[in-house]
Design a protein around this motif. Structure first.
Motif, PDB file in Angstrom:
ATOM      1  N   UNK B  58     -22.021  43.927  47.084  1.00  0.00           N
ATOM      2  CA  UNK B  58     -21.532  44.843  46.053  1.00  0.00           C
ATOM      3  C   UNK B  58     -20.004  44.837  46.078  1.00  0.00           C
ATOM      4  N   UNK B  59     -19.387  45.105  44.948  1.00  0.00           N
ATOM      5  CA  UNK B  59     -17.933  45.260  44.923  1.00  0.00           C
ATOM      6  C   UNK B  59     -17.198  44.006  44.508  1.00  0.00           C
ATOM      7  N   UNK B  60     -15.916  44.193  44.190  1.00  0.00           N
ATOM      8  CA  UNK B  60     -15.118  43.037  43.771  1.00  0.00           C
ATOM      9  C   UNK B  60     -14.097  42.684  44.845  1.00  0.00           C
ATOM     10  N   UNK B  61     -13.542  41.493  44.671  1.00  0.00           N
ATOM     11  CA  UNK B  61     -12.519  41.001  45.598  1.00  0.00           C
ATOM     12  C   UNK B  61     -11.165  41.480  45.073  1.00  0.00           C
ATOM     13  N   UNK B  89     -18.930  41.214  37.352  1.00  0.00           N
ATOM     14  CA  UNK B  89     -17.928  41.001  36.303  1.00  0.00           C
ATOM     15  C   UNK B  89     -16.560  41.567  36.671  1.00  0.00           C
ATOM     16  N   UNK B  90     -16.447  42.180  37.830  1.00  0.00           N
ATOM     17  CA  UNK B  90     -15.201  42.859  38.196  1.00  0.00           C
ATOM     18  C   UNK B  90     -15.267  44.350  37.938  1.00  0.00           C
ATOM     19  N   UNK B 125     -17.988  35.512  41.652  1.00  0.00           N
ATOM     20  CA  UNK B 125     -18.112  34.100  41.242  1.00  0.00           C
ATOM     21  C   UNK B 125     -16.759  33.460  40.994  1.00  0.00           C
ATOM     22  N   UNK B 126     -15.714  34.278  40.897  1.00  0.00           N
ATOM     23  CA  UNK B 126     -14.370  33.690  40.752  1.00  0.00           C
ATOM     24  C   UNK B 126     -13.807  33.291  42.111  1.00  0.00           C
ATOM     25  N   UNK B 247     -11.364  31.406  32.737  1.00  0.00           N
ATOM     26  CA  UNK B 247     -11.056  29.996  32.491  1.00  0.00           C
ATOM     27  C   UNK B 247     -10.289  29.374  33.654  1.00  0.00           C
ATOM     28  N   UNK B 248      -9.421  30.152  34.280  1.00  0.00           N
ATOM     29  CA  UNK B 248      -8.561  29.606  35.328  1.00  0.00           C
ATOM     30  C   UNK B 248      -9.304  29.280  36.614  1.00  0.00           C
ATOM     31  N   UNK B 249     -10.369  30.019  36.890  1.00  0.00           N
ATOM     32  CA  UNK B 249     -10.983  29.887  38.210  1.00  0.00           C
ATOM     33  C   UNK B 249     -12.298  29.144  38.203  1.00  0.00           C
ATOM     34  N   UNK B 250     -12.901  28.992  37.051  1.00  0.00           N
ATOM     35  CA  UNK B 250     -14.257  28.479  36.984  1.00  0.00           C
ATOM     36  C   UNK B 250     -14.442  27.181  37.763  1.00  0.00           C
TER      37      UNK B 250
END
Lengths: 348, 255
Positions: B58-61, B89-90, B125-126, B247-250
């Protein structure tokens, strides 16, 4: 039944007794208010909640024939594969169906009777009794029922009610309808005066209802034949948010998707079909990522052609009933009458 | 047959999605029949030193520390699940990305902000490869169970890629736009059963947008309701700001 009369009357004061009696033996559904000027077919046990003067419900009565989601198969994954077809239906009386929606049900009857016949649909249809209700005037400005020839009764019901003020004129169309009349013990044969009142109501309607778009119905297919590359699609496509509201509320849209779901035992599961929409992006997307209708304008155009052109070649009838739901449900304000009018203007 | 070992972790979040799991009621007993929960800080004290069959994060970076933790968890897990909106999704953490990092650090931590180095918010996922995604804020229990079943059967789970409006119409709700409220339903991925609108609330877009949202059309619709462009932008960004980095990280992390 001794009499061959096909027209009866029911006093308005007796409507409640009729619905109460009906609801003892059947599930009865009728238009009720959802607030904000919206209506929906829902179960009733008396006439108290029924709204006799309503604009087309959010979802058409097709939901009783072809539910939003239904289990069509259960299976287990063990040895000796096991699968069982599920046919669920419930004895239901739909009260208060407008002529536009009767037209919609007739369209779906044709589609789902085609081979391979759809037994889930047809099984439900067998268990449903339909009581129509006439519109004596326009429900609102979004309807185009005169253009689509669905503002007068044209079959597709068991009983058909017309409001004559203090009583309903009731036309009996089927044996199932005759049985309801007989069992209720509330109906009387129509008098000549009441028949005259019905005819004068119909005359008044003929004067009131005019083609909502200035075009002759029979010219519509030829107009669509010329309109494939019209700028109208691009313009409306830019406004379209692709939410699928127009198809989900359409009385004649019948596309569906099928997916399997496992139960928590991870050994058994069920196959569920649910309504799908040609307006949403994944509809025409296939393996490999190709999308046969990747632009919103193409998807929007496709919907119109399914209503006004393709169905004529396949079923010899329009699949638009003029109910106006797609217009009312469109947040972007794409209005069917306006789109048609623009196409007509371009083609002439 | 040994049950798969499953563990729960949290990065920047409110831990509400883990709470959703704990709140499943009797359904939780059925779920526990299928899995062996080896680490779940919110409900148990035990830790697990070995590898996991399934890790739900759970959670974002939002800083370097959480990036290291996530990479370590990824290294120990056969299957990694982005659990809930912040991970998927952030989520609301993404709102930070609208500000200058130094400025937002000062706003939150005052003079001590240099002791809490921060980075732009990223969904999992980023940063690492994610095998399954459970959207929603907080996670929607029926979908959580559905994804678990897919994981345990080794099947891919497809998050619906059509808007919430579809499910909302199935439920025959009166449209929020007819009630005069601007709703994010038309651009937000379905899968929640339109539960907010069923309960007389608008959609806030917590599930992230459909893969090709018709954003301009959606903005036009909202504009008709006399909402300022600033408010429309805020509505769009409340849960969806991290999309900008997509787009930058995919390419970096997808094997």
């Amino acid at each position: 039944m001794a009499t061959h009369t096909r027209y009866y009357t029911l006093r308005k004061d007796d409507l409640n007794s009729f619905i109460v009696k009906l609801s003892r033996d059947h599930k009865v559904v009728a238009p009720v208010s959802k607030g904000y000027g919206n209506f929906a077919f829902a179960e009733v046990t008396s006439s108290n909640d029924i709204v006799l003067k309503y604009i087309p419900t959010i979802l058409p009565p097709k939901k009783y024939f072809f539910p939003q989601r239904e289990t069509i198969l259960t299976f287990s994954t063990g040895r000796g594969e096991n699968a069982e077809a599920i046919l669920e239906h419930e004895d239901t009386v739909i009260f208060g169906v407008h002529t536009c929606d009767l037209n919609g049900i007739q369209c779906l009857n044709i589609v789902f009777s085609e081979r391979p016949r759809d037994y889930n649909y047809l099984g439900r249809k067998d268990k449903i009794t339909i009581i129509g209700l006439e519109c004596s005037e326009y429900c609102d400005k979004d309807a185009s029922c005169n253009l689509m020839n669905s503002n007068f009764p044209n079959g597709g019901y068991d009983l058909f009610f017309t409001d004559l003020g203090d009583a309903f004129m009731v036309h009996v169309n089927t044996q199932a309808g005759e049985d309801l009349v007989e069992n209720a013990n509330l109906f009387k044969p129509a008098s000549p005066e009441q028949m005259a009142a019905l005819y004068s109501l119909r005359d008044a309607k003929r004067a009131l209802f005019k083609n909502e778009v200035a075009v002759d119905r029979k010219d519509i297919p030829a107009i669509f034949d010329k309109s494939e590359n019209s700028a109208v699609w691009q313009k409306a496509g830019e406004k379209c948010v692709g939410c699928g509201n127009c198809t989900n509320v359409c009385p004649t849209c019948y596309c569906f998707d099928i997916a399997d779901t496992m139960n928590l035992d991870l050994k058994s599961g069920r196959r569920v079909r649910s309504w799908d929409s040609c307006q949403v992006e994944p509809f025409a997307r296939v393996a490999g990522g190709e999308n046969f209708r990747s632009g919103q304008a193409e998807r929007l155009r496709h919907r119109y052609y399914r209503k006004f052109r393709y169905s004529l070649g396949k079923y010899y009838r329009f699949f638009c009933t003029g109910c106006g739901r797609c217009t009312r449900a469109c947040m972007a304000g794409i209005r069917l009458k306006e789109t048609l009018a623009e196409l007509v203007k371009e083609a002439l | 047959m040994t049950k798969p070992k499953i563990a729960f972790f949290d990065l920047s979040c409110c831990e509400g999605c883990q709470l959703q799991l704990a709140n499943m009621g009797e359904l939780l007993l059925d779920v526990l029949e299928l899995v062996d929960v080896v680490e779940f800080r919110e409900v148990m004290s035990e830790k697990w030193e070995g590898n996991f069959d399934v890790a739900l994060v759970e959670g974002s970076v939002t800083d370097d520390h959480s990036e290291e933790r996530l990479k370590a968890i990824r290294g120990r897990s056969k299957v990694l699940v982005a659990f809930g909106a912040c991970a998927a999704t952030g989520g609301v953490n993404g709102m930070k990305n609208s500000f200058d990092l130094e400025e937002i650090g000062k706003y939150v931590y005052g003079a001590d902000h240099k002791s809490f180095p921060t980075r732009k918010t990223r969904p999992l996922h980023q940063v690492v490869k994610v095998d399954y995604t459970i959207n929603n804020c907080p996670a929607y229990i029926p979908e959580l169970v559905e994804v678990l079943k897919h994981i345990l059967k080794g099947l891919p789970y497809a998050v619906p890629d059509y808007p919430v409006c579809v499910e909302c119409k199935f439920n025959e709700n009166v449209c929020m736009y007819e009630r005069g409220a601007a709703c994010m339903g038309p651009v937000t991925r379905a899968g929640c059963g339109s539960q907010c609108i069923n309960n007389n609330n608008i959609c806030y877009g917590c599930r992230g947008m459909v893969s090709n949202p018709r954003e301009n059309a959606a903005r036009d619709i909202m504009a008709k309701y006399n909402i300022t462009p600033e408010l429309i932008a805020k509505k769009m960004e409340m849960y969806n700001k991290c999309r900008e980095e997509e787009k930058n990280v995919k390419k970096e992390h997808h094997h």
